[in-house]
Design a protein around this motif. Sequence first.
Motif, PDB file in Angstrom:
ATOM      1  N   PRO A 480       0.836  -1.202   0.000  1.00  0.00           N
ATOM      2  CA  PRO A 480       0.000   0.000   0.000  1.00  0.00           C
ATOM      3  C   PRO A 480       0.871   1.252   0.000  1.00  0.00           C
ATOM      4  CG  PRO A 480      -0.288  -1.299   2.034  1.00  0.00           C
ATOM      5  CD  PRO A 480       0.729  -1.992   1.220  1.00  0.00           C
ATOM      6  N   ARG A 481       0.679   2.110  -0.994  1.00  0.00           N
ATOM      7  CA  ARG A 481       1.498   3.332  -1.111  1.00  0.00           C
ATOM      8  C   ARG A 481       0.587   4.525  -1.308  1.00  0.00           C
ATOM      9  NH1 ARG A 481       6.993   2.143  -2.222  1.00  0.00           N
ATOM     10  NH2 ARG A 481       7.300  -0.067  -2.678  1.00  0.00           N
ATOM     11  N   ASN A 482       1.095   5.721  -0.929  1.00  0.00           N
ATOM     12  CA  ASN A 482       0.312   6.940  -1.173  1.00  0.00           C
ATOM     13  C   ASN A 482       0.612   7.479  -2.574  1.00  0.00           C
ATOM     14  OD1 ASN A 482       2.736   8.267  -1.040  1.00  0.00           O
ATOM     15  ND2 ASN A 482       2.349   9.230   0.942  1.00  0.00           N
ATOM     16  N   LYS A 486       5.043   6.564  -1.436  1.00  0.00           N
ATOM     17  CA  LYS A 486       5.600   6.190  -0.129  1.00  0.00           C
ATOM     18  C   LYS A 486       4.747   5.074   0.502  1.00  0.00           C
ATOM     19  CE  LYS A 486       7.185   8.524   4.080  1.00  0.00           C
ATOM     20  NZ  LYS A 486       6.735   7.552   5.013  1.00  0.00           N
ATOM     21  N   VAL A 487       5.423   4.078   1.059  1.00  0.00           N
ATOM     22  CA  VAL A 487       4.693   2.973   1.697  1.00  0.00           C
ATOM     23  C   VAL A 487       3.894   3.503   2.886  1.00  0.00           C
ATOM     24  CG1 VAL A 487       4.940   0.794   2.947  1.00  0.00           C
ATOM     25  CG2 VAL A 487       6.385   1.254   0.963  1.00  0.00           C
ATOM     26  N   GLN A 488       2.632   3.098   2.967  1.00  0.00           N
ATOM     27  CA  GLN A 488       1.755   3.539   4.064  1.00  0.00           C
ATOM     28  C   GLN A 488       1.782   2.499   5.173  1.00  0.00           C
ATOM     29  OE1 GLN A 488       1.695   6.582   3.041  1.00  0.00           O
ATOM     30  NE2 GLN A 488      -0.396   6.842   3.741  1.00  0.00           N
ATOM     31  N   LYS A 489       2.578   2.781   6.215  1.00  0.00           N
ATOM     32  CA  LYS A 489       2.754   1.774   7.269  1.00  0.00           C
ATOM     33  C   LYS A 489       1.449   1.450   8.015  1.00  0.00           C
ATOM     34  CE  LYS A 489       7.121   0.526   7.007  1.00  0.00           C
ATOM     35  NZ  LYS A 489       8.287   0.529   7.861  1.00  0.00           N
ATOM     36  N   PRO A 490       0.602   2.431   8.335  1.00  0.00           N
ATOM     37  CA  PRO A 490      -0.650   2.060   9.016  1.00  0.00           C
ATOM     38  C   PRO A 490      -1.476   1.076   8.181  1.00  0.00           C
ATOM     39  CG  PRO A 490      -0.272   4.426   9.153  1.00  0.00           C
ATOM     40  CD  PRO A 490       0.754   3.886   8.204  1.00  0.00           C
ATOM     41  N   ALA A 491      -1.475   1.275   6.849  1.00  0.00           N
ATOM     42  CA  ALA A 491      -2.228   0.356   5.983  1.00  0.00           C
ATOM     43  C   ALA A 491      -1.555  -1.022   5.961  1.00  0.00           C
ATOM     44  CB  ALA A 491      -2.316   0.927   4.574  1.00  0.00           C
TER      45      ALA A 491
END
Length: 496
Positions: A480-482, A486-491
């Motif tokens: 999951p990236r924005n 950038k990788v979305q850690k919460p996702a």
Amino acid sequence: MEQPELIARAETHESAIAMRCCPGEYTYRDLLDRSASCAGALLESATDLNEARVAYLVPAGIDYVAAQWGIWRAGGIAVPLSLSATEMELEYTLSDSQSSVVATTSEHVGKIQGLCERLNLKPVVVDQAGPADVSRLPEIDRRRSAMILYTSGTTSKPKGVVSTHANIQAQIESLVKAWKWQSSDSIPLFLPLHHIHGIINILSCALWTGAAIEPQPHFDMKTIIDRVADGAYTLFMAVPTIYVKLIQAIESLPEEERIRAVNGFAQMRLMVSGSAALPASVHEHWTALTTQKLLERYGMTEIGMALSNPYDGERRPGAVGQPLPGVEVRLKSETGNIVTQEQEPGEIQVRGESVFAEYWNRPQATAESFEEENWFRTGDIAVLDRGYYRIMGRQSVDIIKSGGYKLSALEIESVLLDHPAIDQCAVVGVEDETWGEAVAAVVVLVDGKKLDLESLRSWSRDLMSHYKVPKRLMVVESLPRNAMGKVQKPAVRALF
Ligand code: MCA
Ligand code: AMP
């Protein structure tokens, strides 16, 4: 002669028992003599190590103190190495700290010999050092650097935290006062001795006071419960994972043994939990089982201990109490204001003599971690709640606390990316009842490759300490990236 206060004080209780090892007992005089021998072996013909870094790979016991005090008495900076580190991790610590010598024991010298040859380091075998002339040892000013501890953070590789003798003394004196350490105290030491919890809170506070330590090679449930049931200790300090494991172990004992264990814990003067959040449910469970009210405190490698529930007074589950003696604490809100109201969250910032001097060879990281007037930015978020601080979490998702160890998700990711089957990966900490957080990896595989958890774990074990090895694995098509990529850690975390 000026020397670290911890060592000078040992002269005043030299005939007391400092360590009960198996086999044998050692007095404070033994610690003084053995550390002088180590200092002599390190110095050879020099008069002062002048803050040269001396790494040491030594298990808990008299040789550990001989090495640590010996390095200090010779004028060096002590760099403790982890006994569970892999060769790659040891090499990083030795190189980053620019250590020139490694002190070790006859038993462990084999483990470090190859690295010493490759990195051109001199091994010194502590238990083979002969008597030394104490009058030749240098004066040690308390403003000198004393120790470098490696701690993971928001950078991929761990940073070296440099503390002076004055910092260490302040950390010890604060705890000795707050928790009323006494020379009649006796404490088991099973935590690793390359982190503050074991080094300062247990080992150094006990030695400062003239108390007795029972070192153990590692945390062994049966040994601990047996010794506690024998009434061997007045004090007990551990991470939350250990209390979770103890509850499970004690509750599954046959009745007679369970009663003996519970009575052993009940009679202790003080039991402390820290290094990670102690769930209120575990705190309450422990009290229901043993009648002991755990004292939870909060600390960090860079600052020693900062907040503590009171020795006398309410020890509140889910809270870490108030500033320790000599420590100033404030909360700074996201908008940059000093928090003045209860229940308003802010970053914990700390000031005082116990706060470290610098990150080794990282002036920029050091500058960025302090605000004006020497306030250190911990990166932990807290609120003040009915007069007690309560930790809400951390600013960075890339810091994981597992079994009390602070781990960097970025460091683990950089190792995993070397796996031939892994194309991309993201590491997060997922909630875990026993470990607090467990390391979890989400990976995108190289086309045509396969990977399962067991093979990833066995591959990882050669490269990183066992507690960093992923406990959970998920293979996905894409991370999951924005919109910026950038990788979305919460996702990522939500995937588990
Ligand atoms: C071990 N295992 C784990 C982890 N660690 N699994 C998941 N997550 C982990 N973190 C697995 C091993 O792979 C192994 O599984 C099995 O558990 C037993 O491993 P072992 O290491 O023998 O476990 P243990 O002896 O029960 O260790 C638990 C421990 C240890 C004693 C709680 O983690 C520990 O000493 N933690 C304390 C660290 C510490 O001192 N932190 C303080 C930092 P398998 O058998 O399948 O291979 S200083 C700090 O934080 C600040 C200053 C402060 O405030 O104190
Ligand atoms: P270390 O870098 O290993 O010294 O770990 C320090 C970190 O451990 C702190 O910044 C906190 O995030 C965490 N920590 C220590 N004690 C507590 C506690 N009682 N409750 C919650 N977190 C804690």
